[in-house]
Design a protein around this motif. Structure first.
Motif, mmCIF file in Angstrom:
data_model
loop_
_atom_site.group_PDB
_atom_site.id
_atom_site.type_symbol
_atom_site.label_atom_id
_atom_site.label_comp_id
_atom_site.label_asym_id
_atom_site.label_seq_id
_atom_site.Cartn_x
_atom_site.Cartn_y
_atom_site.Cartn_z
ATOM 1 N N LEU A 19 0.826 -1.206 0.000
ATOM 2 C CA LEU A 19 0.000 0.000 0.000
ATOM 3 C C LEU A 19 0.860 1.256 0.000
ATOM 4 O O LEU A 19 0.550 2.241 -0.659
ATOM 5 C CB LEU A 19 -0.943 -0.003 1.209
ATOM 6 C CG LEU A 19 -2.061 -1.059 1.196
ATOM 7 C CD1 LEU A 19 -2.814 -1.046 2.524
ATOM 8 C CD2 LEU A 19 -3.022 -0.796 0.034
ATOM 9 N N LEU A 20 1.957 1.219 0.742
ATOM 10 C CA LEU A 20 2.865 2.361 0.788
ATOM 11 C C LEU A 20 3.509 2.604 -0.573
ATOM 12 O O LEU A 20 3.618 3.745 -1.031
ATOM 13 C CB LEU A 20 3.941 2.120 1.857
ATOM 14 C CG LEU A 20 4.972 3.248 2.033
ATOM 15 C CD1 LEU A 20 4.282 4.539 2.440
ATOM 16 C CD2 LEU A 20 6.013 2.854 3.075
ATOM 17 N N LEU A 21 3.929 1.527 -1.255
ATOM 18 C CA LEU A 21 4.536 1.660 -2.581
ATOM 19 C C LEU A 21 3.547 2.233 -3.590
ATOM 20 O O LEU A 21 3.898 3.067 -4.423
ATOM 21 C CB LEU A 21 5.052 0.303 -3.063
ATOM 22 C CG LEU A 21 6.281 -0.245 -2.322
ATOM 23 C CD1 LEU A 21 6.600 -1.660 -2.801
ATOM 24 C CD2 LEU A 21 7.485 0.675 -2.531
ATOM 25 N N VAL A 22 2.284 1.791 -3.527
ATOM 26 C CA VAL A 22 1.256 2.326 -4.423
ATOM 27 C C VAL A 22 1.041 3.804 -4.174
ATOM 28 O O VAL A 22 0.919 4.606 -5.101
ATOM 29 C CB VAL A 22 -0.064 1.543 -4.260
ATOM 30 C CG1 VAL A 22 -1.196 2.243 -5.005
ATOM 31 C CG2 VAL A 22 0.106 0.120 -4.767
ATOM 32 N N ALA A 23 0.994 4.214 -2.901
ATOM 33 C CA ALA A 23 0.786 5.624 -2.562
ATOM 34 C C ALA A 23 1.940 6.480 -3.051
ATOM 35 O O ALA A 23 1.745 7.569 -3.582
ATOM 36 C CB ALA A 23 0.614 5.761 -1.048
ATOM 37 N N VAL A 24 3.170 5.997 -2.866
ATOM 38 C CA VAL A 24 4.346 6.753 -3.318
ATOM 39 C C VAL A 24 4.340 6.875 -4.840
ATOM 40 O O VAL A 24 4.643 7.927 -5.403
ATOM 41 C CB VAL A 24 5.632 6.067 -2.816
ATOM 42 C CG1 VAL A 24 6.851 6.715 -3.472
ATOM 43 C CG2 VAL A 24 5.725 6.171 -1.301
ATOM 44 N N SER A 25 3.982 5.770 -5.528
ATOM 45 C CA SER A 25 3.934 5.792 -6.987
ATOM 46 C C SER A 25 2.895 6.777 -7.491
ATOM 47 O O SER A 25 3.123 7.528 -8.441
ATOM 48 C CB SER A 25 3.641 4.390 -7.518
ATOM 49 O OG SER A 25 3.511 4.395 -8.905
ATOM 50 N N SER A 26 1.723 6.806 -6.843
ATOM 51 C CA SER A 26 0.677 7.748 -7.247
ATOM 52 C C SER A 26 1.125 9.179 -7.053
ATOM 53 O O SER A 26 0.870 10.056 -7.878
ATOM 54 C CB SER A 26 -0.608 7.496 -6.454
ATOM 55 O OG SER A 26 -1.077 6.183 -6.683
ATOM 56 N N GLY A 27 1.807 9.422 -5.924
ATOM 57 C CA GLY A 27 2.309 10.776 -5.673
ATOM 58 C C GLY A 27 3.337 11.188 -6.698
ATOM 59 O O GLY A 27 3.356 12.327 -7.160
ATOM 60 N N ALA A 28 4.209 10.264 -7.091
ATOM 61 C CA ALA A 28 5.230 10.587 -8.091
ATOM 62 C C ALA A 28 4.604 10.882 -9.448
ATOM 63 O O ALA A 28 5.015 11.788 -10.166
ATOM 64 C CB ALA A 28 6.222 9.441 -8.210
ATOM 65 N N ASP A 29 3.574 10.102 -9.819
ATOM 66 C CA ASP A 29 2.893 10.343 -11.092
ATOM 67 C C ASP A 29 2.224 11.707 -11.117
ATOM 68 O O ASP A 29 2.229 12.413 -12.117
ATOM 69 C CB ASP A 29 1.849 9.257 -11.351
ATOM 70 C CG ASP A 29 2.496 7.918 -11.683
ATOM 71 O OD1 ASP A 29 3.679 7.941 -12.074
ATOM 72 O OD2 ASP A 29 1.817 6.890 -11.545
ATOM 73 N N ALA A 30 1.630 12.102 -9.998
ATOM 74 C CA ALA A 30 0.988 13.409 -9.930
ATOM 75 C C ALA A 30 2.006 14.517 -10.078
ATOM 76 O O ALA A 30 1.740 15.554 -10.684
ATOM 77 C CB ALA A 30 0.229 13.553 -8.604
ATOM 78 N N GLN A 31 3.200 14.312 -9.523
ATOM 79 C CA GLN A 31 4.253 15.317 -9.641
ATOM 80 C C GLN A 31 4.692 15.487 -11.081
ATOM 81 O O GLN A 31 5.101 16.564 -11.501
ATOM 82 C CB GLN A 31 5.466 14.896 -8.791
ATOM 83 C CG GLN A 31 5.173 14.837 -7.300
ATOM 84 C CD GLN A 31 5.322 16.202 -6.633
ATOM 85 O OE1 GLN A 31 5.472 17.195 -7.317
ATOM 86 N NE2 GLN A 31 5.264 16.225 -5.322
ATOM 87 N N LYS A 32 4.619 14.410 -11.893
ATOM 88 C CA LYS A 32 5.094 14.456 -13.266
ATOM 89 C C LYS A 32 4.095 15.101 -14.216
ATOM 90 O O LYS A 32 4.444 15.473 -15.306
ATOM 91 C CB LYS A 32 5.401 13.031 -13.745
ATOM 92 C CG LYS A 32 6.598 12.405 -13.050
ATOM 93 C CD LYS A 32 6.821 11.009 -13.574
ATOM 94 C CE LYS A 32 7.993 10.338 -12.870
ATOM 95 N NZ LYS A 32 8.206 8.958 -13.361
ATOM 96 N N LYS A 33 2.829 15.237 -13.833
ATOM 97 C CA LYS A 33 1.833 15.798 -14.727
ATOM 98 C C LYS A 33 2.152 17.244 -15.067
ATOM 99 O O LYS A 33 2.575 18.013 -14.219
ATOM 100 C CB LYS A 33 0.440 15.708 -14.100
ATOM 101 C CG LYS A 33 -0.126 14.294 -14.107
ATOM 102 C CD LYS A 33 -1.555 14.286 -13.632
ATOM 103 C CE LYS A 33 -2.146 12.883 -13.702
ATOM 104 N NZ LYS A 33 -3.540 12.857 -13.247
ATOM 105 N N ILE A 34 1.908 17.604 -16.307
ATOM 106 C CA ILE A 34 2.194 18.955 -16.748
ATOM 107 C C ILE A 34 1.105 19.898 -16.247
ATOM 108 O O ILE A 34 -0.034 19.496 -16.000
ATOM 109 C CB ILE A 34 2.273 19.013 -18.286
ATOM 110 C CG1 ILE A 34 2.855 20.347 -18.727
ATOM 111 C CG2 ILE A 34 0.907 18.799 -18.912
ATOM 112 C CD1 ILE A 34 3.173 20.382 -20.199
ATOM 113 N N SER A 35 1.447 21.166 -16.096
ATOM 114 C CA SER A 35 0.472 22.156 -15.694
ATOM 115 C C SER A 35 -0.565 22.347 -16.791
ATOM 116 O O SER A 35 -0.267 22.249 -17.975
ATOM 117 C CB SER A 35 1.176 23.487 -15.410
ATOM 118 O OG SER A 35 2.157 23.337 -14.415
ATOM 119 N N LYS A 36 -1.795 22.641 -16.402
ATOM 120 C CA LYS A 36 -2.828 22.958 -17.371
ATOM 121 C C LYS A 36 -2.543 24.332 -17.971
ATOM 122 O O LYS A 36 -2.273 25.286 -17.240
ATOM 123 C CB LYS A 36 -4.202 22.931 -16.711
ATOM 124 C CG LYS A 36 -4.605 21.574 -16.171
ATOM 125 C CD LYS A 36 -5.972 21.642 -15.510
ATOM 126 C CE LYS A 36 -6.367 20.291 -14.934
ATOM 127 N NZ LYS A 36 -7.695 20.349 -14.272
#
Length: 240
Positions: free
Chosen positions: A9-26
């Motif tokens: 669960l911790l690995l999934v949460a960290v991965s989700s947070g990293a993906d959100a950081q990579k998203k480009i600004s609107k």
């Protein structure tokens, strides 16, 4: 087993947070453009012709929310048409037809690069409406002279019979960013018309008469809205 489940669960949460950081600004860009067109007709029976030059200008809106991808809508004035080739004639003839269109392209915008410099590809469908035409000639095309070779003359007295046009357009170019808010773009694009400007029923003379154009433009755009995505916080309360 509980420790393994917690770690997953911790690995999934960290991965989700990293993906959100990579998203480009609107981003929402508005801009203006101007340029030149080189056009001819795809027509059957064939007319001996070369590319005729015209003008291009308009406004555009670009929205990007995903990395490497966005959408563009434009409203443009563009000149199409053709210039006939009389290079094999003894006399010096000139005939040019200019067709003025209001056009609305809907484009997918694919880009790659960094914040300061990007390459891009735009492609998608386009519709247009002919709002006028102009003919320049140094001979009376209503009563054509005796040319040295057999030449099509049926189109000389035919105006645009189908003002509504549609087709596909696509091309590429590069973009220079100035402080992330301002952008200068250079683009080359090709328009492939699917509609005919003359009647094309079985009883009509021309079976095909569609616009084909090369467009070169320079644009200035400004980012009027930029939203930076908030990073997703990592859940630590799951660890026990």
């Amino acid at each position: 087993m509980k420790r393994i489940l917690t770690l997953l669960l911790l690995l999934v949460a960290v991965s989700s947070g990293a993906d959100a950081q990579k998203k480009i600004s609107k981003e929402l860009f508005l801009g203006v453009k101007g340029g030149t067109t080189w056009s001819r007709l795809s027509i059957n029976p064939n007319i001996k012709q070369t590319f005729g030059m015209g003008y291009l200008g308009g406004v555009s809106m670009r929205y990007a929310e995903e990395k490497f991808f966005g959408v563009i809508v434009e409203l443009n004035f563009a000149q199409h048409g053709w210039k006939e080739d009389f290079s094999d004639e003894t006399a010096s003839y000139d005939y040019r037809r200019t067709l003025n269109y209001i056009e609305l392209p809907f484009l997918a915008h694919i880009y790659f690069g960094n914040k300061a410099f990007r390459f891009f590809i735009n492609l998608g469908p386009q519709i247009g409406l002919c709002i006028g035409e102009n003919t320049v000639s140094n001979f009376n095309y209503a009563e054509p002279p005796a040319f040295d070779i057999t030449r099509e003359t049926q189109h000389y007295t035919k105006g645009v019979e189908h003002p509504f046009d549609y087709g596909l357009t696509g091309g590429g170019g590069f973009e220079i960013r100035i402080k992330e808010k301002h952008a200068i773009l250079v683009e080359a694009r090709y328009y492939f018309g699917l509609g005919d400007i003359f009647n094309n029923r079985s009883a009509d003379y021309f079976s095909v008469s569609s616009n084909q154009s090369i467009l070169l433009s320079l644009s200035y755009m400004i980012n009027i809205k930029k939203h930076k995505p908030k990073p997703v916080p990592v859940r630590t309360d799951l660890i026990y």
